[in-house]
Write a protein that holds these residues in place. Structure first.
Motif, PDB file in Angstrom:
ATOM      1  N   ALA A  15       0.829  -1.205   0.000  1.00 31.05           N
ATOM      2  CA  ALA A  15       0.000   0.000   0.000  1.00 31.05           C
ATOM      3  C   ALA A  15       0.864   1.255   0.000  1.00 31.05           C
ATOM      4  O   ALA A  15       0.536   2.249  -0.659  1.00 31.05           O
ATOM      5  CB  ALA A  15      -0.922  -0.002   1.213  1.00 31.05           C
ATOM      6  N   THR A  16       1.982   1.204   0.720  1.00 27.44           N
ATOM      7  CA  THR A  16       2.881   2.363   0.771  1.00 27.44           C
ATOM      8  C   THR A  16       3.479   2.648  -0.597  1.00 27.44           C
ATOM      9  O   THR A  16       3.571   3.810  -1.023  1.00 27.44           O
ATOM     10  CB  THR A  16       4.013   2.120   1.790  1.00 27.44           C
ATOM     11  OG1 THR A  16       3.436   1.863   3.072  1.00 27.44           O
ATOM     12  CG2 THR A  16       4.930   3.321   1.873  1.00 27.44           C
ATOM     13  N   GLU A  18       2.179   1.885  -3.485  1.00 29.44           N
ATOM     14  CA  GLU A  18       1.119   2.426  -4.335  1.00 29.44           C
ATOM     15  C   GLU A  18       0.912   3.914  -4.064  1.00 29.44           C
ATOM     16  O   GLU A  18       0.796   4.724  -4.991  1.00 29.44           O
ATOM     17  CB  GLU A  18      -0.180   1.658  -4.100  1.00 29.44           C
ATOM     18  CG  GLU A  18      -0.146   0.225  -4.603  1.00 29.44           C
ATOM     19  CD  GLU A  18      -1.389  -0.551  -4.205  1.00 29.44           C
ATOM     20  OE1 GLU A  18      -2.390   0.090  -3.822  1.00 29.44           O
ATOM     21  OE2 GLU A  18      -1.369  -1.793  -4.276  1.00 29.44           O
ATOM     22  N   GLU A  19       0.870   4.285  -2.795  1.00 29.11           N
ATOM     23  CA  GLU A  19       0.661   5.688  -2.436  1.00 29.11           C
ATOM     24  C   GLU A  19       1.814   6.564  -2.917  1.00 29.11           C
ATOM     25  O   GLU A  19       1.599   7.673  -3.425  1.00 29.11           O
ATOM     26  CB  GLU A  19       0.499   5.812  -0.918  1.00 29.11           C
ATOM     27  CG  GLU A  19      -0.798   5.207  -0.392  1.00 29.11           C
ATOM     28  CD  GLU A  19      -0.848   5.171   1.122  1.00 29.11           C
ATOM     29  OE1 GLU A  19       0.165   5.571   1.746  1.00 29.11           O
ATOM     30  OE2 GLU A  19      -1.876   4.753   1.680  1.00 29.11           O
ATOM     31  N   GLN A  20       3.038   6.058  -2.763  1.00 31.37           N
ATOM     32  CA  GLN A  20       4.204   6.839  -3.169  1.00 31.37           C
ATOM     33  C   GLN A  20       4.278   6.985  -4.688  1.00 31.37           C
ATOM     34  O   GLN A  20       4.680   8.036  -5.201  1.00 31.37           O
ATOM     35  CB  GLN A  20       5.485   6.187  -2.640  1.00 31.37           C
ATOM     36  CG  GLN A  20       5.675   6.326  -1.144  1.00 31.37           C
ATOM     37  CD  GLN A  20       5.743   7.779  -0.709  1.00 31.37           C
ATOM     38  OE1 GLN A  20       6.414   8.597  -1.327  1.00 31.37           O
ATOM     39  NE2 GLN A  20       5.028   8.116   0.353  1.00 31.37           N
ATOM     40  N   VAL A  22       1.712   7.035  -6.767  1.00 28.06           N
ATOM     41  CA  VAL A  22       0.687   8.017  -7.131  1.00 28.06           C
ATOM     42  C   VAL A  22       1.169   9.433  -6.822  1.00 28.06           C
ATOM     43  O   VAL A  22       1.063  10.348  -7.656  1.00 28.06           O
ATOM     44  CB  VAL A  22      -0.631   7.729  -6.381  1.00 28.06           C
ATOM     45  CG1 VAL A  22      -1.598   8.900  -6.528  1.00 28.06           C
ATOM     46  CG2 VAL A  22      -1.268   6.460  -6.912  1.00 28.06           C
ATOM     47  N   ARG A  23       1.713   9.608  -5.638  1.00 28.80           N
ATOM     48  CA  ARG A  23       2.186  10.935  -5.224  1.00 28.80           C
ATOM     49  C   ARG A  23       3.303  11.426  -6.143  1.00 28.80           C
ATOM     50  O   ARG A  23       3.305  12.581  -6.590  1.00 28.80           O
ATOM     51  CB  ARG A  23       2.677  10.873  -3.775  1.00 28.80           C
ATOM     52  CG  ARG A  23       3.165  12.201  -3.215  1.00 28.80           C
ATOM     53  CD  ARG A  23       3.448  12.077  -1.724  1.00 28.80           C
ATOM     54  NE  ARG A  23       3.932  13.325  -1.168  1.00 28.80           N
ATOM     55  CZ  ARG A  23       5.208  13.680  -1.150  1.00 28.80           C
ATOM     56  NH1 ARG A  23       6.127  12.867  -1.644  1.00 28.80           N
ATOM     57  NH2 ARG A  23       5.575  14.836  -0.628  1.00 28.80           N
ATOM     58  N   VAL A  44      -4.717   8.395  -9.430  1.00 25.84           N
ATOM     59  CA  VAL A  44      -5.402   8.083  -8.175  1.00 25.84           C
ATOM     60  C   VAL A  44      -5.237   6.596  -7.876  1.00 25.84           C
ATOM     61  O   VAL A  44      -5.125   5.771  -8.784  1.00 25.84           O
ATOM     62  CB  VAL A  44      -6.905   8.434  -8.233  1.00 25.84           C
ATOM     63  CG1 VAL A  44      -7.102   9.928  -8.378  1.00 25.84           C
ATOM     64  CG2 VAL A  44      -7.594   7.688  -9.373  1.00 25.84           C
ATOM     65  N   ARG A  45      -5.227   6.274  -6.605  1.00 28.50           N
ATOM     66  CA  ARG A  45      -5.114   4.882  -6.164  1.00 28.50           C
ATOM     67  C   ARG A  45      -6.497   4.343  -5.851  1.00 28.50           C
ATOM     68  O   ARG A  45      -7.332   5.037  -5.267  1.00 28.50           O
ATOM     69  CB  ARG A  45      -4.230   4.803  -4.922  1.00 28.50           C
ATOM     70  CG  ARG A  45      -4.142   3.419  -4.304  1.00 28.50           C
ATOM     71  CD  ARG A  45      -3.183   3.414  -3.123  1.00 28.50           C
ATOM     72  NE  ARG A  45      -3.182   2.118  -2.463  1.00 28.50           N
ATOM     73  CZ  ARG A  45      -3.717   1.881  -1.276  1.00 28.50           C
ATOM     74  NH1 ARG A  45      -4.286   2.864  -0.601  1.00 28.50           N
ATOM     75  NH2 ARG A  45      -3.680   0.673  -0.753  1.00 28.50           N
ATOM     76  N   SER A  47      -8.290   1.009  -3.990  1.00 32.61           N
ATOM     77  CA  SER A  47      -7.975  -0.111  -3.108  1.00 32.61           C
ATOM     78  C   SER A  47      -8.718  -1.377  -3.505  1.00 32.61           C
ATOM     79  O   SER A  47      -9.921  -1.346  -3.784  1.00 32.61           O
ATOM     80  CB  SER A  47      -8.324   0.263  -1.662  1.00 32.61           C
ATOM     81  OG  SER A  47      -8.078  -0.811  -0.790  1.00 32.61           O
ATOM     82  N   ASP A  52      -4.364  -1.135  -9.751  1.00 31.19           N
ATOM     83  CA  ASP A  52      -4.141  -0.418  -8.497  1.00 31.19           C
ATOM     84  C   ASP A  52      -4.210   1.097  -8.647  1.00 31.19           C
ATOM     85  O   ASP A  52      -4.643   1.802  -7.735  1.00 31.19           O
ATOM     86  CB  ASP A  52      -2.768  -0.788  -7.914  1.00 31.19           C
ATOM     87  CG  ASP A  52      -2.675  -2.256  -7.561  1.00 31.19           C
ATOM     88  OD1 ASP A  52      -3.599  -2.756  -6.897  1.00 31.19           O
ATOM     89  OD2 ASP A  52      -1.687  -2.906  -7.953  1.00 31.19           O
ATOM     90  N   VAL A  53      -3.748   1.598  -9.792  1.00 31.68           N
ATOM     91  CA  VAL A  53      -3.650   3.050 -10.004  1.00 31.68           C
ATOM     92  C   VAL A  53      -4.302   3.414 -11.333  1.00 31.68           C
ATOM     93  O   VAL A  53      -4.159   2.695 -12.326  1.00 31.68           O
ATOM     94  CB  VAL A  53      -2.171   3.509 -10.007  1.00 31.68           C
ATOM     95  CG1 VAL A  53      -2.068   4.999 -10.306  1.00 31.68           C
ATOM     96  CG2 VAL A  53      -1.515   3.186  -8.670  1.00 31.68           C
TER      97      VAL A  53
END
Length: 259
Positions: A15-16, A18-20, A22-23, A44-45, A47, A52-53
């Motif tokens: 999850a981390t 994926e978030e990174q 996207v950011r 955008v992610r 869940s 995933d994105v």
């Protein structure tokens, strides 16, 4: 946690990562959209939904592409990524990507995770070649047929059944992209990456020597073998060599504590 169990962090880091991703993609918009053709679109992610994105228009459901992300602990005992990609080809749009992100801890057995150059491939191609390899290239005496879901379109909902399912897969190996050969050259390149001055392939061999059943004598032999590799490698910058030797010394100290 044992060093050989670090791969279990893969699910936590998923999850981390994926978030990174996207950011980061949104932060470097000037790189992938220098002419601002896609100013209304944002990564955008989503869940627990494939992929995933998404690169999606903020004011509507218009989607340009999707990215399916997979993490890979680079020093896992298996020399190849164990990740599985089982989505059916029909669920992948032409622009969609499958991206594998390798990672290790900064100091090999401790520190913060660091990421390396990812493996990037067309998701649709990967799904189609995976099935072709399973049915026609792979050597097996088992039923090689695959059950493919019907009525699937790109960007499915969470409840859609989008996975291809082999008729016979006792080992649970269907979807392992690394076993199709498509990642071979990429993996070979990563084997040469140096961590604290030592090639990844040597760190993997070293960590593989440590199992729950490993004796102190076997552990010391593995440590000595790693130490000699560092000392013989003339192309390792001194600070990195010292860092590697410091790791060896710390592991030896831990062995002494257990005695």
């Amino acid at each position: 946690m044992m060093a050989t169990d670090l791969h279990t962090l893969n699910s936590v880091l998923g999850a981390t990562i994926e978030e990174q991703v996207v950011r980061t993609l949104n932060l470097i918009r000037n790189t992938w959209d220098p002419e601002e053709k896609y100013a209304l679109y944002t990564f955008v992610r989503q869940s627990q939904t494939f992929p995933d994105v998404l690169l999606r228009k903020t004011s509507s459901d218009d989607i340009l592409l999707g990215i399916e992300l997979k993490g890979w602990y680079l020093l896992a005992k298996e020399t190849e990524p164990s990740l599985r990609f089982q989505a059916t080809s029909a669920a992948c749009a032409k622009r969609d990507l499958i991206v594998v992100v390798p990672w290790v801890l900064g100091n090999v057995i401790s520190g913060s995770p660091i990421l390396f150059e990812p493996f990037v491939e067309s998701a649709k191609y990967a799904a189609e070649y995976r099935n072709y390899h399973w049915e026609w290239i792979r050597e097996t005496k088992q039923d090689a047929r695959i059950e493919i879901p019907k009525g699937i379109r790109p960007y499915p909902s969470k409840n859609d059944q989008i996975l291809d399912k082999p008729h016979s897969d006792g080992g649970g190996n269907f979807g392992r992209l690394a076993r199709t050969g498509m990642m071979d050259s990429y993996r070979q390149k990563l084997d040469e990456v140096r961590l604290c001055g030592i090639k990844t392939i040597y760190w993997r061999e070293f960590l593989k020597a440590f199992q729950e059943s490993t004796t102190d004598a076997e552990a010391r032999t593995a440590l000595e073998r790693l130490r000699k590799r560092v000392q013989k490698a003339n192309d390792i910058p001194s600070p990195k060599a010292q860092a590697a030797l410091a790791i060896v010394a710390e592991l030896e100290r831990l062995l002494d504590v257990d005695e």
